[in-house]
Design a protein around this motif. Structure first.
Motif, PDB file in Angstrom:
ATOM      1  N   SER A  23      19.539  25.848  -0.768  1.00 35.88           N
ATOM      2  CA  SER A  23      18.147  25.498  -1.102  1.00 35.88           C
ATOM      3  C   SER A  23      17.913  23.995  -1.112  1.00 35.88           C
ATOM      4  N   TYR A  24      16.634  23.641  -1.073  1.00 41.80           N
ATOM      5  CA  TYR A  24      16.263  22.233  -1.167  1.00 41.80           C
ATOM      6  C   TYR A  24      16.527  21.710  -2.567  1.00 41.80           C
ATOM      7  N   ALA A  25      16.480  22.623  -3.526  1.00 43.25           N
ATOM      8  CA  ALA A  25      16.814  22.240  -4.905  1.00 43.25           C
ATOM      9  C   ALA A  25      18.253  21.724  -4.952  1.00 43.25           C
ATOM     10  N   VAL A 158      16.251  20.484 -14.644  1.00 40.76           N
ATOM     11  CA  VAL A 158      17.233  19.396 -14.513  1.00 40.76           C
ATOM     12  C   VAL A 158      16.599  18.138 -13.919  1.00 40.76           C
ATOM     13  N   GLU A 159      15.573  18.311 -13.075  1.00 39.23           N
ATOM     14  CA  GLU A 159      14.935  17.120 -12.497  1.00 39.23           C
ATOM     15  C   GLU A 159      14.135  16.365 -13.558  1.00 39.23           C
ATOM     16  N   THR A 160      13.336  17.116 -14.327  1.00 36.77           N
ATOM     17  CA  THR A 160      12.566  16.433 -15.395  1.00 36.77           C
ATOM     18  C   THR A 160      13.517  15.856 -16.436  1.00 36.77           C
ATOM     19  N   GLY A 236      -3.026  11.010   0.493  1.00 41.06           N
ATOM     20  CA  GLY A 236      -2.464   9.918  -0.310  1.00 41.06           C
ATOM     21  C   GLY A 236      -1.169  10.368  -0.953  1.00 41.06           C
ATOM     22  N   ASN A 237      -1.013  11.672  -1.066  1.00 38.64           N
ATOM     23  CA  ASN A 237       0.159  12.250  -1.744  1.00 38.64           C
ATOM     24  C   ASN A 237       1.443  12.020  -0.963  1.00 38.64           C
ATOM     25  N   LYS A 238       1.333  11.524   0.274  1.00 41.88           N
ATOM     26  CA  LYS A 238       2.573  11.290   1.034  1.00 41.88           C
ATOM     27  C   LYS A 238       3.352  10.132   0.443  1.00 41.88           C
ATOM     28  N   GLY A 239       2.681   9.337  -0.391  1.00 37.48           N
ATOM     29  CA  GLY A 239       3.375   8.145  -0.900  1.00 37.48           C
ATOM     30  C   GLY A 239       4.245   8.481  -2.095  1.00 37.48           C
ATOM     31  N   ASP A 240       5.015   9.580  -1.985  1.00 36.13           N
ATOM     32  CA  ASP A 240       5.778  10.009  -3.162  1.00 36.13           C
ATOM     33  C   ASP A 240       7.217   9.548  -3.017  1.00 36.13           C
ATOM     34  N   LEU A 241       7.607   8.631  -3.882  1.00 36.43           N
ATOM     35  CA  LEU A 241       8.929   8.018  -3.710  1.00 36.43           C
ATOM     36  C   LEU A 241      10.046   8.932  -4.192  1.00 36.43           C
ATOM     37  N   SER A 242       9.743   9.904  -5.073  1.00 33.78           N
ATOM     38  CA  SER A 242      10.852  10.775  -5.485  1.00 33.78           C
ATOM     39  C   SER A 242      11.198  11.705  -4.321  1.00 33.78           C
ATOM     40  N   HIS A 243      10.249  11.958  -3.465  1.00 33.80           N
ATOM     41  CA  HIS A 243      10.522  12.837  -2.322  1.00 33.80           C
ATOM     42  C   HIS A 243      11.314  12.072  -1.271  1.00 33.80           C
ATOM     43  N   SER A 244      10.926  10.807  -1.059  1.00 38.28           N
ATOM     44  CA  SER A 244      11.668  10.026  -0.053  1.00 38.28           C
ATOM     45  C   SER A 244      12.882   9.398  -0.729  1.00 38.28           C
ATOM     46  N   CYS A 311      -3.160  13.027 -12.205  1.00 36.56           N
ATOM     47  CA  CYS A 311      -2.675  12.093 -11.176  1.00 36.56           C
ATOM     48  C   CYS A 311      -1.215  12.330 -10.812  1.00 36.56           C
ATOM     49  N   ASP A 312      -0.887  11.762  -9.666  1.00 38.85           N
ATOM     50  CA  ASP A 312       0.497  11.824  -9.204  1.00 38.85           C
ATOM     51  C   ASP A 312       0.967  10.390  -8.964  1.00 38.85           C
ATOM     52  N   ASN A 313       1.052   9.978  -7.709  1.00 35.18           N
ATOM     53  CA  ASN A 313       1.730   8.716  -7.408  1.00 35.18           C
ATOM     54  C   ASN A 313       0.852   7.480  -7.493  1.00 35.18           C
ATOM     55  N   GLY A 421      -0.518  16.609  -6.052  1.00 32.78           N
ATOM     56  CA  GLY A 421       0.899  16.503  -5.712  1.00 32.78           C
ATOM     57  C   GLY A 421       1.747  17.734  -5.948  1.00 32.78           C
ATOM     58  N   ASP A 422       2.990  17.558  -5.527  1.00 31.06           N
ATOM     59  CA  ASP A 422       3.923  18.668  -5.463  1.00 31.06           C
ATOM     60  C   ASP A 422       4.463  19.061  -6.825  1.00 31.06           C
ATOM     61  N   LEU A 423       4.779  18.078  -7.676  1.00 30.98           N
ATOM     62  CA  LEU A 423       5.352  18.413  -8.982  1.00 30.98           C
ATOM     63  C   LEU A 423       4.348  19.194  -9.815  1.00 30.98           C
ATOM     64  N   ASN A 424       3.078  18.776  -9.781  1.00 29.01           N
ATOM     65  CA  ASN A 424       2.058  19.534 -10.515  1.00 29.01           C
ATOM     66  C   ASN A 424       1.934  20.949  -9.961  1.00 29.01           C
ATOM     67  N   TYR A 425       2.038  21.094  -8.650  1.00 25.20           N
ATOM     68  CA  TYR A 425       1.943  22.424  -8.040  1.00 25.20           C
ATOM     69  C   TYR A 425       3.108  23.294  -8.501  1.00 25.20           C
ATOM     70  N   ARG A 426       4.302  22.644  -8.515  1.00 24.50           N
ATOM     71  CA  ARG A 426       5.484  23.383  -8.958  1.00 24.50           C
ATOM     72  C   ARG A 426       5.325  23.845 -10.402  1.00 24.50           C
ATOM     73  N   LYS A 427       4.671  23.025 -11.241  1.00 27.79           N
ATOM     74  CA  LYS A 427       4.475  23.427 -12.642  1.00 27.79           C
ATOM     75  C   LYS A 427       3.358  24.458 -12.774  1.00 27.79           C
ATOM     76  N   LEU A 458       3.403  19.743   0.821  1.00 25.82           N
ATOM     77  CA  LEU A 458       4.526  20.631   0.517  1.00 25.82           C
ATOM     78  C   LEU A 458       5.837  19.857   0.575  1.00 25.82           C
ATOM     79  N   LYS A 459       6.534  19.809  -0.593  1.00 25.13           N
ATOM     80  CA  LYS A 459       7.831  19.111  -0.632  1.00 25.13           C
ATOM     81  C   LYS A 459       8.847  19.921  -1.419  1.00 25.13           C
ATOM     82  N   ALA A 460       8.545  21.203  -1.617  1.00 22.86           N
ATOM     83  CA  ALA A 460       9.482  22.062  -2.351  1.00 22.86           C
ATOM     84  C   ALA A 460       9.280  23.491  -1.854  1.00 22.86           C
TER      85      ALA A 460
HETATM   86  O1  LIG Z   1       4.632  15.284  -7.218  1.00 24.59           O
HETATM   87  P1  LIG Z   1       4.981  14.642  -5.914  1.00 24.59           P
HETATM   88  O2  LIG Z   1       5.112  13.157  -6.069  1.00 24.59           O
HETATM   89  O3  LIG Z   1       4.057  15.039  -4.780  1.00 24.59           O
HETATM   90  O4  LIG Z   1       6.420  15.195  -5.501  1.00 24.59           O
HETATM   91  C1  LIG Z   1       7.475  15.134  -6.424  1.00 24.59           C
HETATM   92  C2  LIG Z   1       8.559  16.077  -5.953  1.00 24.59           C
HETATM   93  O5  LIG Z   1       8.069  17.374  -5.807  1.00 24.59           O
HETATM   94  O6  LIG Z   1       9.065  15.682  -4.733  1.00 24.59           O
HETATM   95  C3  LIG Z   1      10.373  16.166  -4.653  1.00 24.59           C
HETATM   96  C4  LIG Z   1      10.413  17.462  -3.909  1.00 24.59           C
HETATM   97  O7  LIG Z   1      10.785  17.203  -2.625  1.00 24.59           O
HETATM   98  C5  LIG Z   1      10.852  16.467  -6.010  1.00 24.59           C
HETATM   99  O8  LIG Z   1      11.961  15.696  -6.243  1.00 24.59           O
HETATM  100  C6  LIG Z   1       9.717  16.133  -6.901  1.00 24.59           C
HETATM  101  O9  LIG Z   1       9.485  17.170  -7.770  1.00 24.59           O
END
Ligand SMILES: O=P(O)(O)OC[C@@]1(O)O[C@H](CO)[C@@H](O)[C@@H]1O
Length: 631
Positions: A23-25, A158-160, A236-244, A311-313, A421-427, A458-460
C-alpha cells in the motif's frame, strides 16, 4: 445475508495501514515519513543561526519573496542564547530518536502530561493523545494484545502521531516553543511563484470588476466564475509538501492541470474536466445560491450566510482559498467566510495562524491591495481566522461530535463547509477501505453537521462516490491514479440528513428491493431501517421501484422558481440506495399516518440523474399516492 453484511462491515472497518506492504500507506511510513524527519533535522542544523535571527527577520520585511517568518521572539534567543542552543540540540536528538523508533517499528510512546501546566496552550492535548493511544483509533491491527506500533496501526494514526511528536519536542522546550520546523520549506514553496500569484490576483481583480460593474450580473456569469475559482482552489492543493515529502516546491501542474501560470484561468475549465473524477460544483452553486438568496443559511433564519473553509496548505493553496473567499463576499454568496487553520505547524505545509497573517503581506508584495483588504476583513469579521485543537488530534471526523462537541455544534450554523485537501478527505471518510462506489454520505458516517463539500487532489488510496466501473477505467489509464496527485474530486452533500434531527422526520420511504446484489446498498438500507427503528420513525417500503419512481416523478411537479428546478432532470433510473425522507416543519407529533399529509415541509431525495452524475434535489411537499404497502 448476515454473513454478507458482516463481510462488508469487516472490510469497511479496516483502515489504510502499513500492515499492507503493497500500500501507499506502507511507502509513506517506510520511506516518506523518515525523509520528512531527516529534512527537519537538516534544516534546523544548517539554519541554526536563523532559528531566531534578526537578520533573517529583517530580511522578511525587504525581500520580495518574504521568506516564512522566523516564528519566534528575537529577544528570547538573544537573552537565552546558550540555553536556546542547548534546547535546539535537544530537539535534534529527540527527532533522531523518533526516526529510529519509526524505522525499527517500536511501540508508540505516550506523551509526558506531567510537563503540561493546566490549560497549557502547547501541551494541553497530551492527555487526549494518550487517551487516543489507549483507544480503538490506535489499535494494533495485527494483534489486539500487542501495543500500537508504527507499521501495525492505522496510517492516519501513525502519521498524525509523528507530527505531534515533532511538535512535542519543540513544545517541551522553554525558549523555542514558537519555532516552526517547516518554515524554510513553506517559504521555499512560494519562492518562484511570483508569476502564479500575480496571475491569480489579476484574474480575481478582473472577475470582481465584472461582478461589481455588471448590474444585472447573470447567474450564469457568476456561476462560471464560481466554478473557475472552485477549481483554482482545488488545484492549489497540489502545493502539499507532505505529499512531495517536503522536496521543496512541487512540480508546477502539468499542461492538463492548468493554473494561471500555465493558462488563462478562464480557459482551463475543459482542460481540467477529465481529471475531476467527481464534480459536484453545480450542486454546490445551486445550494449556495439558495442559501444566500433566501438570505439565510440552511440552518439559520437570520440574514447571515457563513461559509467555513477548512484550510490545508500554506502558499499558493492558501492564496486560492482567500481569492475564493473574496469572491463569495463580493458576490454576496456569503456574508462571512471563516478560515480554519492549524494550532501548530502540521504535515509540513498546513497553514497556521501566523502563516495566514503572513501571506497577507506576501500578497501585498505582489501588488494590488488584496492583502490590506483582507486584513481589514479580518478586523471587520467578513473573514474570520480560527483554530481548534481537534484538527491536530488523531481522530477522524466521525469522532467530532464526541471529542469536540462545541466545534460540531458551531458547524451546524454553516451554510457550507469546504474541506480542502487530502488529509481532510481522509478524515471525512475515516481513511477506511471503502469500495470506490460507496456513496459519499455513507462514508461520512455520523459526520453531517451541515452541507459540506471537498476540494481534494487524490494522494491516498481512499476515494468514494465514483460511478460503477470508473475506478477500473482509471486504473487502465494510470495505475497510480489514487496517489499521484494528478486527479481530483469535488464531492458535495447537502447534509441535513435525519440523523442530526430525527424528531423532524415524519416518514422514511425505501424501495423494497428484493435481491440487493450490492452489499453496500443492503448495508445502507439496514442502517436506515435501524435508524428508523431507533427513533420510532415510520418506515414505508415501496412495493416496487416503479412505484417509487412514480412517486418521485410526481414530486417533480415543483415550483419553477425553485432554484433547484434546473437540477431536476426527471427520474431516468433509480438507485436502490436512494431513499425518500419526509421532514416535518415541527418536531413530529405521534399522530396517525394521515397527518403525514399536513406536516412535512421539505422532501429530500438523493438520486443519480440520467448522466450518471449526482445531485441532491430537494423538492416541494407532495401528496401521497397509494403506491405504498406499509410493511
Ligand atoms: O492534506 P494534503 O496536504 O492535501 O495531503 C496530505 C497527505 O494526504 O498527503 C500525503 C498522502 O500522499 C499524506 O502524507 C498526507 O496525509
Amino acid at each position: 445475508m448476515a454473513g454478507l453484511i458482516s463481510t462488508v462491515a469487516k472490510s469497511l472497518s479496516q483502515p489504510l495501514s502499513a500492515v499492507d506492504t503493497s500500500s501507499y500507506a506502507y511507502v509513506t511510513v517506510q520511506h516518506r515519513m523518515p525523509i520528512i524527519l531527516t529534512q527537519i533535522v537538516d534544516h534546523l542544523s544548517r539554519h541554526k543561526s536563523e532559528v531566531y535571527d534578526a537578520k533573517t527577520d529583517s530580511a522578511l520585511v525587504t525581500s520580495p519573496t518574504r521568506l516564512h517568518p522566523a516564528g519566534g521572539l528575537q529577544d528570547a534567543w538573544n537573552s537565552n542564547r546558550h540555553e536556546s542552543e542547548e534546547e535546539l540540540k535537544g530537539i535534534l536528538g529527540a527527532l533522531a530518536k523518533l526516526r529510529n523508533e519509526l524505522q525499527t517499528n517500536k511501540p508508540l510512546t505516550r506523551f509526558d502530561v506531567g510537563l503540561a501546566e493546566k490549560d497549557d496552550a502547547y501541551m494541553g492535548d497530551f492527555a487526549e493523545w494518550n487517551a487516543a493511544l489507549d483507544s480503538v483509533v490506535a489499535r494494533n491491527l495485527i494483534s489486539l494484545s500487542e501495543p500500537p506500533k508504527w507499521f501495525e496501526c492505522s496510517w492516519l494514526f501513525v502519521e498524525t502521531y509523528m507530527y505531534r511528536r515533532i511538535m512535542a519536542a519543540i513544545h517541551e522546550t522553554t525558549h523555542l516553543k514558537l519555532l516552526d520546523p517547516f518554515k524554510w520549506q513553506k517559504a521555499e514553496s512560494l519562492k518562484d511563484s511570483t508569476k502564479n500569484v500575480h496571475n491569480m490576483l489579476d484574474y480575481l481583480k478582473n472577475t470582481l470588476e465584472v461582478i461589481v460593474q455588471a448590474e444585472d450580473k447573470t447567474p450564469e456569469e457568476l456561476k462560471r466564475h464560481f466554478g473557475q475559482l472552485l477549481r483554482l482552489s482545488l488545484w492549489g492543493n497540489k502545493g502539499d509538501l507532505s505529499h512531495s515529502a517536503g522536496k521543496g516546491k512541487p512540480e508546477p501542474p502539468s499542461a492538463c492541470h492548468p493554473t494561471p501560470e500555465t493558462s488563462n484561468p478562464h480557459d482551463d475549465q475543459h482542460a481540467m474536466r477529465e481529471v475531476l473524477l467527481v464534480d459536484d460544483s453545480e450542486a454546490i452553486w445551486q445550494h449556495l445560491r439558495k442559501a444566500s438568496s433566501t438570505k439565510c443559511s440552511l440552518t439559520e433564519s437570520s440574514g447571515y450566510t457563513r461559509v467555513d473553509i477548512i484550510c490545508d496548505n500554506y502558499g499558493l493553496e492558501l492564496i486560492t482559498d482567500l481569492i475564493l473567499g473574496e469572491f463569495l463576499i463580493v458576490s454576496r454568496l456569503a456574508s462571512q467566510v471563516c478560515y480554519h487553520v492549524k494550532a501548530m505547524p502540521w504535515f509540513v505545509s498546513d497553514t497556521t495562524v501566523p502563516d495566514l497573517l503572513h501571506i497577507l503581506d506576501v500578497i501585498n508584495d505582489h501588488g494590488g491591495k488584496f492583502g490590506d483588504k483582507w486584513r481589514d476583513y479580518l478586523m471587520s469579521g467578513k473573514f474570520i481566522a480560527t483554530t481548534d485543537a481537534f484538527w491536530t488530534l488523531p481522530y477522524d471526523f466521525d469522532w467530532m461530535k464526541k471529542k469536540a462537541p462545541a466545534l460540531y455544534d458551531y458547524f451546524k450554523g454553516s451554510a457550507l463547509i469546504i474541506f480542502k485537501g487530502d488529509l481532510n478527505y481522509r478524515k471525512l471518510t475515516g481513511d477506511l477501505k471503502w469500495p470506490h462506489t460507496t456513496p459519499f454520505k455513507t462514508a461520512l458516517r455520523s459526520f453531517h453537521p451541515a452541507p459540506l463539500c471537498t476540494l481534494r487532489g487524490l494522494k491516498a488510496e481512499v476515494v468514494v462516490g465514483l460511478r460503477e466501473g470508473q475506478a477500473e477505467d482509471l486504473t487502465q489509464q494510470d495505475k497510480d491514479w489514487l496517489t499521484c496527485g494528478e486527479f481530483a474530486e469535488n464531492n458535495f452533500i447537502n447534509n441535513k440528513l435525519p440523523s442530526s434531527e430525527p424528531s423532524s422526520i415524519v416518514v422514511c420511504i425505501l424501495p423494497h428491493v428484493k435481491e440487493l446484489n450490492d452489499p453496500l446498498k443492503h448495508l445502507h438500507h439496514l442502517l436506515m431501517e435501524a435508524f428508523c427503528k431507533e427513533h420510532s420513525i415510520r418506515l414505508l417500503k415501496v412495493a416496487s421501484c416503479e412505484g417509487f419512481c412514480a412517486l418521485l416523478k410526481l414530486l417533480q411537479q415543483i415550483d419553477p422558481a425553485n432554484p433547484y428546478a434546473a437540477a431536476s432532470h426527471g427520474i431516468a433510473s433509480i438507485d436502490a440506495s436512494d431513499l425518500l425522507i419526509i421532514k416535518a416543519a415541527e418536531p413530529r407529533s405521534a399522530g396517525a399516518d394521515e397527518d403525514l399529509m399536513s406536516q412535512y415541509d421539505v422532501i429530500m431525495v438523493r438520486r443519480r440523474d440520467a448522466e450518471g452524475g449526482s445531485a441532491a434535489t430537494p423538492v416541494l411537499p407532495a401528496v401521497f399516492p397509494t403506491y405504498f404497502d406499509a410493511t
